[in-house]
Design a protein around this motif. Structure first.
Motif, short mmCIF file in Angstrom:
data_model
loop_
_atom_site.label_atom_id
_atom_site.label_comp_id
_atom_site.label_asym_id
_atom_site.label_seq_id
_atom_site.Cartn_x
_atom_site.Cartn_y
_atom_site.Cartn_z
N ASP A 28 0.84 -1.21 0.00
CA ASP A 28 0.00 0.00 0.00
C ASP A 28 0.87 1.25 0.00
O ASP A 28 0.57 2.23 -0.70
N ALA A 29 1.94 1.23 0.78
CA ALA A 29 2.84 2.40 0.84
C ALA A 29 3.50 2.64 -0.52
O ALA A 29 3.64 3.78 -0.96
N LEU A 30 3.91 1.55 -1.19
CA LEU A 30 4.50 1.70 -2.52
C LEU A 30 3.52 2.36 -3.48
O LEU A 30 3.86 3.31 -4.19
N GLN A 31 2.29 1.86 -3.52
CA GLN A 31 1.32 2.36 -4.48
C GLN A 31 0.84 3.76 -4.15
O GLN A 31 0.32 4.46 -5.02
N ASN A 32 1.01 4.19 -2.89
CA ASN A 32 0.68 5.56 -2.50
C ASN A 32 1.87 6.50 -2.61
O ASN A 32 1.74 7.70 -2.32
N GLY A 33 3.02 5.98 -3.02
CA GLY A 33 4.22 6.82 -3.13
C GLY A 33 4.78 7.26 -1.81
O GLY A 33 5.48 8.28 -1.73
N GLU A 34 4.50 6.51 -0.74
CA GLU A 34 4.96 6.87 0.61
C GLU A 34 6.28 6.14 0.90
O GLU A 34 6.31 5.10 1.54
N GLY A 35 7.37 6.71 0.40
CA GLY A 35 8.65 6.05 0.50
C GLY A 35 9.15 5.87 1.91
O GLY A 35 9.73 4.83 2.26
N GLU A 36 8.97 6.88 2.76
CA GLU A 36 9.45 6.79 4.14
C GLU A 36 8.75 5.65 4.88
O GLU A 36 9.38 4.87 5.60
N LYS A 37 7.43 5.54 4.69
CA LYS A 37 6.67 4.47 5.33
C LYS A 37 7.11 3.11 4.80
O LYS A 37 7.29 2.15 5.57
N ALA A 38 7.27 3.01 3.47
CA ALA A 38 7.68 1.75 2.87
C ALA A 38 9.05 1.32 3.37
O ALA A 38 9.28 0.14 3.67
N LEU A 39 9.96 2.28 3.50
CA LEU A 39 11.30 1.96 3.97
C LEU A 39 11.26 1.47 5.42
O LEU A 39 11.97 0.53 5.79
N GLY A 40 10.39 2.11 6.24
CA GLY A 40 10.26 1.67 7.63
C GLY A 40 9.70 0.27 7.74
O GLY A 40 10.15 -0.53 8.56
N LEU A 41 8.72 -0.06 6.92
CA LEU A 41 8.13 -1.40 6.96
C LEU A 41 9.09 -2.46 6.43
O LEU A 41 9.11 -3.59 6.91
N LEU A 42 9.89 -2.08 5.44
CA LEU A 42 10.83 -3.04 4.86
C LEU A 42 12.08 -3.20 5.73
O LEU A 42 12.80 -4.19 5.60
N HIS A 43 12.32 -2.22 6.62
CA HIS A 43 13.51 -2.22 7.48
C HIS A 43 14.78 -2.37 6.65
O HIS A 43 15.72 -3.08 7.02
N ALA A 44 14.78 -1.70 5.49
CA ALA A 44 15.90 -1.87 4.56
C ALA A 44 16.92 -0.76 4.73
O ALA A 44 16.58 0.38 5.08
N SER A 45 18.17 -1.10 4.46
CA SER A 45 19.23 -0.09 4.41
C SER A 45 19.32 0.43 2.98
O SER A 45 19.04 -0.29 2.01
N VAL A 46 19.69 1.70 2.82
CA VAL A 46 19.74 2.34 1.51
C VAL A 46 21.20 2.44 1.06
O VAL A 46 22.01 3.08 1.73
N PRO A 47 21.56 1.81 -0.07
CA PRO A 47 22.95 1.92 -0.58
C PRO A 47 23.30 3.36 -0.92
O PRO A 47 22.43 4.22 -1.09
N GLN A 48 24.59 3.63 -1.03
CA GLN A 48 25.07 4.96 -1.38
C GLN A 48 24.86 5.20 -2.87
O GLN A 48 25.79 5.12 -3.68
N THR A 49 23.60 5.47 -3.21
CA THR A 49 23.22 5.70 -4.61
C THR A 49 22.23 6.85 -4.66
O THR A 49 21.85 7.41 -3.64
N ASN A 50 21.79 7.17 -5.87
CA ASN A 50 20.77 8.20 -6.05
C ASN A 50 19.44 7.71 -5.48
O ASN A 50 19.02 6.58 -5.73
N ALA A 51 18.75 8.57 -4.73
CA ALA A 51 17.51 8.17 -4.05
C ALA A 51 16.26 8.69 -4.76
O ALA A 51 15.17 8.70 -4.17
N ALA A 52 16.37 9.09 -6.03
CA ALA A 52 15.24 9.72 -6.73
C ALA A 52 14.04 8.80 -6.89
O ALA A 52 12.92 9.26 -7.08
N MET A 53 14.25 7.47 -6.83
CA MET A 53 13.16 6.52 -7.05
C MET A 53 12.45 6.10 -5.77
O MET A 53 11.55 5.26 -5.80
N LEU A 54 12.81 6.66 -4.64
CA LEU A 54 12.33 6.16 -3.36
C LEU A 54 11.14 6.90 -2.79
O LEU A 54 10.76 6.65 -1.64
#
Length: 330
Positions: free
Chosen positions: A46-72
């Motif tokens: 639901d967070a992905l389809q709503n474009g809620e990147g911060e919420k999606a990242l929190g639910l996935l508990h994922a670390s973000v590589p040192q890359t461009n974050a424009a897609m998040l």
């Protein structure tokens, strides 16, 4: 009195047993719905389809590589998840150590795909309700390249492409589309579908080409150069003007009769080479008309000859200017 008390006690006991049984049923219902392992996955999608990147990242508990974050986040994220349809959540499969795997089946652009999420039980709420969390991992990385350009569009969002390349952290599942659309240079869209964190991500490579607009602009400048060259040669009455075309003869050409014209203008082809855009050698035909005198017999004849010619140019293009510099060798 004793029989009445027994009946009352029996009623209370039955009520208590029913309450306990109802509580157990309720707990099981909750643990199989809003407290199930599938629930964090539902919330994540639901967070992905709503474009809620911060919420999606929190639910996935994922670390973000040192890359461009424009897609998040925002439009780029919504676009990535927009084509996910027909989602079906599978039963949780035990993986040992308080971990389960929750599969989801879905389609993207008609292709049937599956993503597996590994979750672990992280405790309970109100003593009875399970708490589940997606096991942490790093986000996948999508690599994008573009020929002879420093920008592109990825999922509808303009992105910088230093030296023609960049890397983007991305969520999954989703579809990512890169393209380049400009007045002078463009590349056909190319897509990559990502179904899981451990699935290799195919890079998106944009094969940039010169647009018809650029070819027309270059062709117009080449035509202007050749017409000007022919007009100048006429005014100066030159057989060998400072142009790509010329005429040699052993006869004497009558002054004032020389007339140059272009009978076939070059076709323009523009290709990438060595990090630049180059115009392929330009080939055309020019006609010379004049009156000539044979130095041995004195006979006067009409000269009417078509000459092939070829020359190269240097092409310089900025945001809104096209410059074509002829390179002539004599």
């Amino acid at each position: 009195m004793s029989q009445a008390l027994v009946r009352i006690a029996a009623g209370w006991l039955l009520g208590l047993m029913l309450a306990v049984a109802g509580g157990i049923v309720a707990i099981n219902i909750v643990n199989n719905s809003i407290a199930s392992p599938q629930q964090p996955v539902r919330e994540y999608l639901d967070a992905l389809q709503n474009g809620e990147g911060e919420k999606a990242l929190g639910l996935l508990h994922a670390s973000v590589p040192q890359t461009n974050a424009a897609m998040l986040d925002g439009t780029a994220l919504q676009t990535a998840a927009a084509r996910i349809s027909g989602v079906k959540y599978g039963d949780a499969e035990d993986r040992g150590g308080n971990q389960v795997m929750v599969p989801i089946d879905y389609t993207i652009d008609g292709s049937q795909l599956r993503t597996e999420f590994l979750l672990e039980r992280s405790g309970t709420e109100w003593l009875f309700f399970h708490k589940w969390a997606i096991v942490p991992a790093a986000l996948p990385v999508l690599n994008v390249t573009v020929v002879n350009a420093n920008e592109a569009t990825l999922n509808g969002v303009p992105v910088n492409m230093p030296n023609g390349r960049n890397s983007f952290a991305v969520f999954y599942p989703g579809e990512y589309e890169a393209s380049l659309s400009g007045e002078y240079f463009a590349a056909a869209p190319t897509k990559a579908t990502l179904s899981g964190r451990d699935v290799p991500v195919a890079p998106l490579n944009l094969m940039t080409e010169a647009t018809d607009g650029l070819k027309d602009a270059v062709g117009s400048k080449v035509k202007e150069f050749l017409d000007t060259c022919a007009d100048t040669a006429d005014k100066e009455q030159k057989l060998q003007p400072d142009c790509p075309f010329y005429h040699t003869t052993n006869n004497r050409v009558v002054d004032g009769t020389i007339d140059w014209s272009i009978t076939e203008y070059p076709a323009v082809s523009i290709e990438p080479f060595g990090g630049r855009w180059v115009v392929a050698p330009l080939n055309g035909k020019a006609r010379i008309k004049a009156r000539q005198v044979d130095l041995f017999t004195g006979a006067v004849t009409e000269l009417n000859t078509v000459h092939d010619f070829s020359f190269t140019t240097r092409l310089d293009v900025d945001a809104d200017t096209v410059k074509v510099t002829p390179l002539l060798s004599y």
